[in-house]
Design a protein around this motif. Structure first.
Motif, PDB file in Angstrom:
ATOM      1  N   PHE A  40      24.998 -14.171  42.628  1.00 19.89           N
ATOM      2  CA  PHE A  40      26.084 -13.805  43.530  1.00 19.89           C
ATOM      3  C   PHE A  40      27.412 -14.449  43.133  1.00 19.89           C
ATOM      4  CE2 PHE A  40      22.240 -13.512  46.213  1.00 19.89           C
ATOM      5  CZ  PHE A  40      22.345 -12.178  46.598  1.00 19.89           C
ATOM      6  N   ARG A  41      28.475 -13.709  43.370  1.00 20.60           N
ATOM      7  CA  ARG A  41      29.835 -14.262  43.315  1.00 20.60           C
ATOM      8  C   ARG A  41      30.473 -13.916  44.668  1.00 20.60           C
ATOM      9  NH1 ARG A  41      33.788 -12.795  38.475  1.00 20.60           N
ATOM     10  NH2 ARG A  41      32.639 -14.514  37.498  1.00 20.60           N
ATOM     11  N   MET A  42      30.856 -14.929  45.414  1.00 17.21           N
ATOM     12  CA  MET A  42      31.397 -14.746  46.751  1.00 17.21           C
ATOM     13  C   MET A  42      32.921 -14.840  46.750  1.00 17.21           C
ATOM     14  SD  MET A  42      32.855 -16.396  49.572  1.00 17.21           S
ATOM     15  CE  MET A  42      32.432 -18.127  49.663  1.00 17.21           C
ATOM     16  N   LEU A  43      33.567 -13.909  47.433  1.00 20.79           N
ATOM     17  CA  LEU A  43      35.011 -13.979  47.611  1.00 20.79           C
ATOM     18  C   LEU A  43      35.340 -14.023  49.096  1.00 20.79           C
ATOM     19  CD1 LEU A  43      37.987 -13.400  46.119  1.00 20.79           C
ATOM     20  CD2 LEU A  43      37.787 -11.457  47.655  1.00 20.79           C
ATOM     21  N   THR A  44      36.229 -14.929  49.463  1.00 20.51           N
ATOM     22  CA  THR A  44      36.776 -14.953  50.813  1.00 20.51           C
ATOM     23  C   THR A  44      38.264 -15.215  50.704  1.00 20.51           C
ATOM     24  OG1 THR A  44      36.531 -15.908  53.038  1.00 20.51           O
ATOM     25  CG2 THR A  44      36.421 -17.441  51.181  1.00 20.51           C
ATOM     26  N   ALA A 171      40.447  -4.246  49.027  1.00 23.60           N
ATOM     27  CA  ALA A 171      39.465  -3.761  48.056  1.00 23.60           C
ATOM     28  C   ALA A 171      39.777  -4.308  46.664  1.00 23.60           C
ATOM     29  CB  ALA A 171      39.452  -2.235  48.035  1.00 23.60           C
ATOM     30  N   ALA A 172      41.063  -4.345  46.309  1.00 22.56           N
ATOM     31  CA  ALA A 172      41.457  -4.905  45.013  1.00 22.56           C
ATOM     32  C   ALA A 172      41.113  -6.383  44.936  1.00 22.56           C
ATOM     33  CB  ALA A 172      42.956  -4.691  44.785  1.00 22.56           C
ATOM     34  N   ASP A 173      41.284  -7.110  46.046  1.00 25.26           N
ATOM     35  CA  ASP A 173      40.926  -8.526  46.089  1.00 25.26           C
ATOM     36  C   ASP A 173      39.462  -8.738  45.734  1.00 25.26           C
ATOM     37  OD1 ASP A 173      43.483  -8.983  47.035  1.00 25.26           O
ATOM     38  OD2 ASP A 173      42.862  -9.166  49.136  1.00 25.26           O
ATOM     39  N   ILE A 174      38.626  -7.889  46.309  1.00 27.42           N
ATOM     40  CA  ILE A 174      37.184  -8.051  46.149  1.00 27.42           C
ATOM     41  C   ILE A 174      36.718  -7.591  44.770  1.00 27.42           C
ATOM     42  CG2 ILE A 174      34.928  -7.288  47.005  1.00 27.42           C
ATOM     43  CD1 ILE A 174      36.359  -6.909  49.778  1.00 27.42           C
ATOM     44  N   LEU A 175      37.210  -6.410  44.361  1.00 29.84           N
ATOM     45  CA  LEU A 175      36.674  -5.774  43.168  1.00 29.84           C
ATOM     46  C   LEU A 175      37.199  -6.355  41.867  1.00 29.84           C
ATOM     47  CD1 LEU A 175      36.743  -2.061  44.394  1.00 29.84           C
ATOM     48  CD2 LEU A 175      34.789  -3.629  44.342  1.00 29.84           C
ATOM     49  N   PHE A 176      38.432  -6.883  41.870  1.00 28.69           N
ATOM     50  CA  PHE A 176      38.999  -7.364  40.609  1.00 28.69           C
ATOM     51  C   PHE A 176      38.165  -8.485  39.999  1.00 28.69           C
ATOM     52  CE2 PHE A 176      40.580 -11.290  42.422  1.00 28.69           C
ATOM     53  CZ  PHE A 176      40.793 -12.112  41.329  1.00 28.69           C
ATOM     54  N   CYS A 177      37.598  -9.349  40.857  1.00 29.09           N
ATOM     55  CA  CYS A 177      36.844 -10.498  40.338  1.00 29.09           C
ATOM     56  C   CYS A 177      35.345 -10.232  40.299  1.00 29.09           C
ATOM     57  CB  CYS A 177      37.143 -11.751  41.159  1.00 29.09           C
ATOM     58  SG  CYS A 177      36.525 -11.714  42.855  1.00 29.09           S
ATOM     59  N   GLN A 178      34.984  -8.953  40.514  1.00 25.51           N
ATOM     60  CA  GLN A 178      33.579  -8.557  40.472  1.00 25.51           C
ATOM     61  C   GLN A 178      32.738  -9.316  41.499  1.00 25.51           C
ATOM     62  OE1 GLN A 178      32.821  -5.976  38.829  1.00 25.51           O
ATOM     63  NE2 GLN A 178      34.505  -5.780  37.370  1.00 25.51           N
ATOM     64  N   ALA A 179      33.342  -9.578  42.668  1.00 30.35           N
ATOM     65  CA  ALA A 179      32.590 -10.225  43.746  1.00 30.35           C
ATOM     66  C   ALA A 179      31.545  -9.251  44.285  1.00 30.35           C
ATOM     67  CB  ALA A 179      33.532 -10.653  44.868  1.00 30.35           C
ATOM     68  N   ASN A 180      30.356  -9.738  44.528  1.00 32.77           N
ATOM     69  CA  ASN A 180      29.324  -8.898  45.129  1.00 32.77           C
ATOM     70  C   ASN A 180      28.850  -9.453  46.468  1.00 32.77           C
ATOM     71  OD1 ASN A 180      27.964 -11.098  44.095  1.00 32.77           O
ATOM     72  ND2 ASN A 180      26.296  -9.914  43.176  1.00 32.77           N
ATOM     73  N   LEU A 181      29.583 -10.441  46.987  1.00 35.58           N
ATOM     74  CA  LEU A 181      29.226 -11.027  48.276  1.00 35.58           C
ATOM     75  C   LEU A 181      30.507 -11.416  49.010  1.00 35.58           C
ATOM     76  CD1 LEU A 181      26.767 -11.885  49.963  1.00 35.58           C
ATOM     77  CD2 LEU A 181      26.923 -14.142  48.900  1.00 35.58           C
ATOM     78  N   VAL A 182      30.638 -10.934  50.246  1.00 36.18           N
ATOM     79  CA  VAL A 182      31.826 -11.219  51.045  1.00 36.18           C
ATOM     80  C   VAL A 182      31.379 -11.639  52.443  1.00 36.18           C
ATOM     81  CG1 VAL A 182      34.021 -10.337  51.919  1.00 36.18           C
ATOM     82  CG2 VAL A 182      33.094  -9.446  49.772  1.00 36.18           C
ATOM     83  N   PRO A 183      31.663 -12.883  52.859  1.00 34.87           N
ATOM     84  CA  PRO A 183      31.313 -13.293  54.219  1.00 34.87           C
ATOM     85  C   PRO A 183      32.287 -12.673  55.213  1.00 34.87           C
ATOM     86  CG  PRO A 183      32.399 -15.087  53.053  1.00 34.87           C
ATOM     87  CD  PRO A 183      32.255 -13.974  52.067  1.00 34.87           C
ATOM     88  N   VAL A 184      31.754 -11.934  56.174  1.00 31.98           N
ATOM     89  CA  VAL A 184      32.599 -11.229  57.140  1.00 31.98           C
ATOM     90  C   VAL A 184      31.969 -11.272  58.527  1.00 31.98           C
ATOM     91  CG1 VAL A 184      33.577  -9.614  55.454  1.00 31.98           C
ATOM     92  CG2 VAL A 184      31.466  -9.011  56.662  1.00 31.98           C
TER      93      VAL A 184
END
Length: 368
Positions: A40-44, A171-184
């Protein structure tokens, strides 16, 4: 049942079913993190619109260190460009960005393990907005819950193009770094679904729909189970309402703020969130910062009244945040280090963003 009522009932049942699936999938992800966190790579992300407070901490920031320490690659976005989605200016943006970096490090985020970066420093990330905007319709943007809420709140005032396209920027925030996990939270699931839809449409339109070689990973939700902390007036904790306890406050400032907190006339303290939201919120704060249940704390206070309750909450909050505040004070005194952390994170983010943009250009046959 009228056709309109039937449509609303169908929409609600669909939403309930979708939420149930998201909850079940989030539980599966929790189990997978235990087994193989490296997948996993998480972006918040956080907008630097003001000073971070206890609502931010218990709502999201506390989980950053926990996720990081479980072995998940953690990316934290200081969303400085998003400050101007609904504001006429950026305000004291530099001060707020560095303050947020200090808060992030003070709560336990390790810059050697996690990437802390800003929107404005990653051009390739923002350049993805152009192809992404071609993949969504105006109607889809207007249906987004955040955009709809903001439009209703403007009372007829024209919406900026940046605010209308806010879901695409996310969407650009999440997808640019190839994040596959987002805490929401569950109210943010539509934003994540928009990101998934954009990734899917891009791969389909530009011939990269082969599952083994998609351009973008598909992000999934890690649903938050955090308790929602209200402001000291019983309303949503917000700097604009002046009802917050900020992470940067001193113990004395915290005591003064809690002393002004709204309670009620009943001297016997009980935990009853429905009928006594203000008292119950203070008990929740004491619980979150002491490890005891709100009911236990209420029973101890008994008929001690609001004064005793506020004293208990003040001591518990100040004890809990003392080491965080001490660490924060050290960090704020060393601006060079904060900038060093931010520059290192920006460099990492640019490296990944440039590679992603190269893949996007190749897929679009624009690699010339």
């Amino acid at each position: 049942m009228t056709s309109t009522a039937a449509e609303e009932a169908l929409a609600n049942s669909t939403d309930d079913a979708s939420l149930a699936r998201s909850i079940a999938r989030s539980q599966e992800i929790e189990e997978q993190i235990q087994i193989n966190p490296a997948q996993f790579r998480m972006l918040t992300g956080v907008r630097p619109t003001g000073n971070m407070h206890l609502g931010h901490y218990f709502g999201t920031m506390k989980s950053w260190q926990e996720i990081q320490d479980r072995g998940v690659e953690t990316w934290i976005l200081v969303a400085d460009y998003q400050v101007i989605t609904d504001r006429d200016g950026v305000g004291p943006i530099r001060e707020r960005v560095l303050s947020l970096v200090a808060d992030t490090l003070a709560v336990g985020v390790d810059p050697e393990k996690s990437t802390i970066f800003t929107h404005s420093a990653v051009p390739a990330q923002n350049q993805l907005m152009l192809p992404f905007l071609s993949l969504v319709t105006e109607a889809e943007l207007h249906r987004n819950p955040t955009v709809k809420a903001e439009l209703e709140a403007t009372d007829g005032r024209a919406m900026s193009g940046l605010l209308l396209t806010y879901p695409v920027h996310q969407a650009a925030d999440i997808l640019f770094c190839q994040a596959n996990l987002v805490p929401v939270g569950k109210d943010q699931l539509p934003h994540l679904e928009q990101a998934r839809l954009i990734a899917q449409r891009f791969d389909k339109r530009y011939g990269r729909a082969v599952k083994e070689h998609p351009v973008f990973r598909r992000p999934e939700a890690l649903l938050s189970s955090a308790s929602s902390v209200l402001g000291l007036d019983g309303q949503k904790m917000s700097k604009s309402r002046g009802n917050t306890i900020e992470l940067r406050m001193t113990a004395d400032e915290t005591a003064k703020a809690i002393k002004k907190a709204k309670t009620d006339a009943d001297r016997v303290i009980t935990y009853d969130p429905v009928n006594r939201p203000e008292v119950s919120n203070l008990l929740l704060l004491a619980s979150l910062t002491s490890g005891r249940t709100p009911e236990e704390i209420a029973a101890e206070i008994g008929d001690g009244g609001a004064g005793t309750l506020k004293k208990v909450v003040t001591e518990s909050v100040n004890d809990y945040f003392a080491p965080i505040r001490a660490r924060r004070e050290e960090l704020v005194a060393n601006e060079d280090y904060l900038l060093e952390v931010l520059h290192a994170g920006n460099a990492r983010a640019n490296d990944v963003a440039n590679r992603t943009l190269d893949d996007v250009r190749t897929a679009m046959h624009m690699n010339y």
